[in-house]
Write an enzyme that holds these catalytic residues in place. Structure first.
Site, PDB file in Angstrom:
ATOM      1  N   TYR A  14       0.733  -1.313  -0.039  1.00  0.00           N
ATOM      2  CA  TYR A  14      -0.141   0.084  -0.156  1.00  0.00           C
ATOM      3  C   TYR A  14       0.923   1.226  -0.030  1.00  0.00           C
ATOM      4  O   TYR A  14       0.206   2.417   0.011  1.00  0.00           O
ATOM      5  CB  TYR A  14      -1.014   0.183   1.202  1.00  0.00           C
ATOM      6  CG  TYR A  14      -1.838  -1.166   1.484  1.00  0.00           C
ATOM      7  CD1 TYR A  14      -3.031  -1.240   0.431  1.00  0.00           C
ATOM      8  CD2 TYR A  14      -1.668  -2.145   2.425  1.00  0.00           C
ATOM      9  CE1 TYR A  14      -3.748  -2.420   0.526  1.00  0.00           C
ATOM     10  CE2 TYR A  14      -2.422  -3.369   2.522  1.00  0.00           C
ATOM     11  CZ  TYR A  14      -3.647  -3.250   1.578  1.00  0.00           C
ATOM     12  OH  TYR A  14      -4.416  -4.478   1.646  1.00  0.00           O
ATOM     13  N   HIS A  19      -4.498   6.241  -0.629  1.00  0.00           N
ATOM     14  CA  HIS A  19      -5.054   6.114   0.932  1.00  0.00           C
ATOM     15  C   HIS A  19      -3.857   6.267   1.607  1.00  0.00           C
ATOM     16  O   HIS A  19      -4.045   6.625   2.908  1.00  0.00           O
ATOM     17  CB  HIS A  19      -5.655   4.790   1.180  1.00  0.00           C
ATOM     18  CG  HIS A  19      -6.877   4.828   1.677  1.00  0.00           C
ATOM     19  ND1 HIS A  19      -7.498   5.804   2.102  1.00  0.00           N
ATOM     20  CD2 HIS A  19      -7.724   3.791   2.359  1.00  0.00           C
ATOM     21  CE1 HIS A  19      -8.523   5.704   2.603  1.00  0.00           C
ATOM     22  NE2 HIS A  19      -8.656   4.316   2.739  1.00  0.00           N
ATOM     23  N   PHE A  64      -4.108  -0.615  10.220  1.00  0.00           N
ATOM     24  CA  PHE A  64      -4.809  -0.332   8.990  1.00  0.00           C
ATOM     25  C   PHE A  64      -6.005   0.708   9.086  1.00  0.00           C
ATOM     26  O   PHE A  64      -6.339   1.096  10.273  1.00  0.00           O
ATOM     27  CB  PHE A  64      -5.616  -1.886   8.560  1.00  0.00           C
ATOM     28  CG  PHE A  64      -4.586  -2.757   8.037  1.00  0.00           C
ATOM     29  CD1 PHE A  64      -4.075  -2.563   6.499  1.00  0.00           C
ATOM     30  CD2 PHE A  64      -3.806  -3.651   8.725  1.00  0.00           C
ATOM     31  CE1 PHE A  64      -3.062  -3.403   6.143  1.00  0.00           C
ATOM     32  CE2 PHE A  64      -2.883  -4.503   8.255  1.00  0.00           C
ATOM     33  CZ  PHE A  64      -2.756  -4.445   6.835  1.00  0.00           C
ATOM     34  N   ASN A  66      -9.221   1.605   8.676  1.00  0.00           N
ATOM     35  CA  ASN A  66     -10.129   1.881   9.449  1.00  0.00           C
ATOM     36  C   ASN A  66     -10.135   1.623  10.827  1.00  0.00           C
ATOM     37  O   ASN A  66     -11.115   1.766  11.523  1.00  0.00           O
ATOM     38  CB  ASN A  66     -11.266   0.476   8.658  1.00  0.00           C
ATOM     39  CG  ASN A  66     -11.577   0.819   7.080  1.00  0.00           C
ATOM     40  OD1 ASN A  66     -11.126   1.921   6.722  1.00  0.00           O
ATOM     41  ND2 ASN A  66     -12.252   0.164   6.550  1.00  0.00           N
ATOM     42  N   ASN A 112     -13.315   6.473   6.408  1.00  0.00           N
ATOM     43  CA  ASN A 112     -13.533   5.551   7.563  1.00  0.00           C
ATOM     44  C   ASN A 112     -12.305   5.724   8.574  1.00  0.00           C
ATOM     45  O   ASN A 112     -12.468   5.482   9.516  1.00  0.00           O
ATOM     46  CB  ASN A 112     -13.437   4.127   7.019  1.00  0.00           C
ATOM     47  CG  ASN A 112     -14.798   3.837   6.240  1.00  0.00           C
ATOM     48  OD1 ASN A 112     -15.782   4.378   6.501  1.00  0.00           O
ATOM     49  ND2 ASN A 112     -14.789   3.145   5.133  1.00  0.00           N
TER      50      ASN A 112
END
Length: 186
Positions: A14, A19, A64, A66, A112
């Site tokens: 990622y 994000h 992570f 969320n 989120n």
């Protein structure tokens, strides 16, 4: 004391995704301040240093996206950080790439990670630095925010990350209103 949290997802998979612009901004601040973000505490990678006589803690939650609030809540509770001295940097699909929006407080919008932070902290009156990543065109939202940037987009992003890191430093020295006046890009 100031705590600056950049939101993202851990892992190489990622690292260059939309994000993860919060993590990327922490890398810019790390470089500018000479602070290594290499200690594991509070479910996060953190680095501690000083800027203009103020203690600064740079944070990359490793929970992570969320569940980012778990890390932020632990740090805020441990350090007793005043709300106005907690800065959160994150991506925003509702803002065009290359744009930066700074606010003193507000809702989580559609993010989120921010939703989890606000829920666990029980307040939303802390500054946030939203980095535009644009909206997906004919692509699933989850796939889009986990996708990377084109070469053209990367050039724009680098400029925006540099401005965002400067805005965080400006907010420390001259206050959030000054950062908003100087760095909010219309």
């Amino acid at each position: 004391m100031y705590v600056i949290v950049g939101l993202g997802n851990p892992g190489l998979k990622y690292s260059q995704s939309r994000h993860n612009v919060g993590f990327m901004c922490m890398d810019f601040l790390s470089e500018k301040l000479g602070i290594k973000i290499d200690k594991i505490k509070f479910k996060a990678l953190i680095g501690e240093g000083n800027y203009n006589g103020e203690k600064v803690i740079l944070v990359k939650p490793q929970t992570f996206m969320n569940l980012s609030g778990e890390s932020v809540q632990a740090i805020v509770n441990f350090y007793k950080v005043p709300h106005q001295n907690l800065f959160v940097v994150y991506d925003d699909i509702d803002i065009d790439l290359g744009k930066l929006r700074i606010r003193k407080q507000g809702s989580s919008g559609t993010h989120n990670g921010m939703r989890n932070i606000i829920y666990l902290l029980g307040f939303d009156d802390f500054p946030r630095f939203r980095i535009g990543v644009s909206k997906p065109q004919n692509m699933d939202l989850a796939d889009f925010v986990l996708s990377g940037f084109s070469k053209e987009e990367q050039k724009i992003l680098i400029e925006t990350l540099n401005k965002c890191s400067d805005a965080c430093l400006n907010a420390i020295t001259d206050g959030i209103d000054s950062a908003m006046n100087n760095f909010n890009i219309r």
